[in-house]
Design a protein around this motif. Structure first.
Motif, PDB file in Angstrom:
ATOM      1  N   MET A   1       0.848  -1.193   0.000  1.00 16.54           N
ATOM      2  CA  MET A   1       0.000   0.000   0.000  1.00 16.54           C
ATOM      3  C   MET A   1       0.883   1.243   0.000  1.00 16.54           C
ATOM      4  O   MET A   1       1.845   1.323   0.746  1.00 16.54           O
TER       5      MET A   1
ATOM      6  N   TRP B   1       0.983   5.360   0.531  1.00 15.53           N
ATOM      7  CA  TRP B   1       0.286   6.518   1.077  1.00 15.53           C
ATOM      8  C   TRP B   1       0.883   7.776   0.491  1.00 15.53           C
ATOM      9  O   TRP B   1       2.083   7.849   0.270  1.00 15.53           O
TER      10      TRP B   1
ATOM     11  N   ARG C   1      -5.688  -0.157  18.104  1.00 17.11           N
ATOM     12  CA  ARG C   1      -5.982   0.006  16.690  1.00 17.11           C
ATOM     13  C   ARG C   1      -4.711   0.067  15.861  1.00 17.11           C
ATOM     14  O   ARG C   1      -4.710  -0.302  14.693  1.00 17.11           O
TER      15      ARG C   1
ATOM     16  N   LYS D   1      -5.729  -4.912  13.355  1.00 19.48           N
ATOM     17  CA  LYS D   1      -6.635  -4.392  12.341  1.00 19.48           C
ATOM     18  C   LYS D   1      -7.800  -3.695  13.023  1.00 19.48           C
ATOM     19  O   LYS D   1      -8.472  -4.282  13.875  1.00 19.48           O
TER      20      LYS D   1
ATOM     21  N   TYR E   1     -11.314   0.568   8.599  1.00 17.20           N
ATOM     22  CA  TYR E   1     -10.563   1.582   7.863  1.00 17.20           C
ATOM     23  C   TYR E   1      -9.092   1.549   8.277  1.00 17.20           C
ATOM     24  O   TYR E   1      -8.793   1.362   9.451  1.00 17.20           O
ATOM     25  N   PRO E   2      -8.179   1.753   7.345  1.00 13.98           N
ATOM     26  CA  PRO E   2      -6.760   1.827   7.714  1.00 13.98           C
ATOM     27  C   PRO E   2      -6.486   3.124   8.458  1.00 13.98           C
ATOM     28  O   PRO E   2      -7.260   4.100   8.355  1.00 13.98           O
TER      29      PRO E   2
ATOM     30  N   SER F   1      -4.609   5.599   7.935  1.00 16.34           N
ATOM     31  CA  SER F   1      -4.490   6.801   7.123  1.00 16.34           C
ATOM     32  C   SER F   1      -5.820   7.462   6.843  1.00 16.34           C
ATOM     33  O   SER F   1      -5.871   8.618   6.417  1.00 16.34           O
ATOM     34  N   GLN F   2      -6.951   6.751   7.095  1.00 11.80           N
ATOM     35  CA  GLN F   2      -8.271   7.308   6.802  1.00 11.80           C
ATOM     36  C   GLN F   2      -9.093   7.618   8.045  1.00 11.80           C
ATOM     37  O   GLN F   2     -10.235   8.045   7.938  1.00 11.80           O
ATOM     38  N   TRP F   3      -8.528   7.408   9.213  1.00 17.78           N
ATOM     39  CA  TRP F   3      -9.308   7.587  10.435  1.00 17.78           C
ATOM     40  C   TRP F   3      -9.889   8.991  10.585  1.00 17.78           C
ATOM     41  O   TRP F   3     -10.962   9.173  11.141  1.00 17.78           O
TER      42      TRP F   3
ATOM     43  N   CYS G   1     -14.257   4.517  14.352  1.00 18.00           N
ATOM     44  CA  CYS G   1     -12.984   3.937  14.763  1.00 18.00           C
ATOM     45  C   CYS G   1     -12.607   4.308  16.200  1.00 18.00           C
ATOM     46  O   CYS G   1     -11.578   3.863  16.704  1.00 18.00           O
TER      47      CYS G   1
END
Length: 259
Positions: free
Chosen positions: A1, A3, A27, A31, A36-37, A39-41, A51
């Motif tokens: 992935m 970023w 978190r 996982k 959501y990963p 980077s998107q929180w 989250c």
């Protein structure tokens, strides 16, 4: 992935803000149950709530520069094989942007002193430069997020043209060289160069040399002289918002942990 810089910065800031938080720790190490990963929180309030990191996201937003203050817009009119342009990109523009990208926006216009004559473009440093200009115009059009990294990589190399493909593969591996080649050979590349020529000819005052740099659309001899010697300090001085620590040199006391 992969970023982008903003996602990476967001993730690192979240890690910093919640080093002592059991919620965040769970978190980061596992996982996230929200799906959501990291980077998107903080992409939206809904995601942050789902989250369980809304408090950390609010703290993160509070640390950002005021969004209502526009960044300093630096536009470079240049030629791909011009020695002075190459030096400015690699020694001034790219390093400054790396440090101050939160308060500056860079626009690149590869064309320079070229001339369009009867559907032909004649470049100051010959056909190789026309080819280099078109490659970089196609890269800017196709890979907007990584284009500056790729072009700096090219301009830093001993041979700009032969560096184009490996630089593209390094910074934008999802874009094939065939895509750029098709742009260069086809009507899209010609259209992009024509647009860059129109932008260059529309400059007021008219450009007399390259590199030619405008700030927020304005050119002055004084600004150009400053940009050639210390673009970093000029961008800091032109920014109207709260200066970032890189500009002020003020030490910030942070809550840090050490290993």
């Amino acid at each position: 992935m992969f970023w982008d810089d903003m996602e990476l910065q967001m993730f690192l800031m979240i890690l910093f803000l919640c080093l002592n938080s059991k919620v965040c720790e769970s978190r980061v190490n596992h996982k996230p149950p929200c799906g959501y990963p990291p980077s998107q929180w903080c992409r939206s309030l809904e995601i942050a709530i789902e989250c369980g990191v809304q408090k950390q996201c609010l703290e993160l937003n509070a640390t950002r520069l005021t969004a209502t203050v526009p960044p300093v817009e630096v536009t470079l009119y240049y030629e791909s094989l011009c020695p002075g342009c190459r030096s400015f990109i690699t020694q001034q523009l790219y390093p400054t942007w790396t440090l101050l990208k939160d308060i500056m926006r860079v626009n690149l216009v590869p064309y320079g002193n070229a001339q369009e004559m009867q559907n032909m473009v004649i470049c100051q440093h010959g056909e190789p430069e026309c080819h280099g200009n078109m490659i970089e115009a196609c890269i800017l059009h196709t890979s907007s997020n990584e284009a500056f990294h790729i072009i700096n990589c090219m301009e830093s190399a001993s041979n700009v043209l032969t560096a184009a493909q490996p630089c593209l593969q390094l910074f934008a591996p999802t874009i094939t060289w065939e895509t750029i080649s098709a742009c260069v050979r086809g009507p899209l590349g010609r259209s992009l160069i024509h647009e860059n020529g129109a932008k260059t000819r529309a400059l007021n005052p008219k450009h007399t040399h390259v590199p030619w740099v405008t700030f927020n659309g304005v050119y002055t001899n004084e600004w150009e002289d400053q940009a050639m010697s210390s673009l970093f300090h000029l961008v800091c001085s032109l920014y109207k918002g709260t200066k970032p620590p890189a500009c002020t040199g003020v030490l910030q006391k942070l809550d840090r942990s050490f290993c």
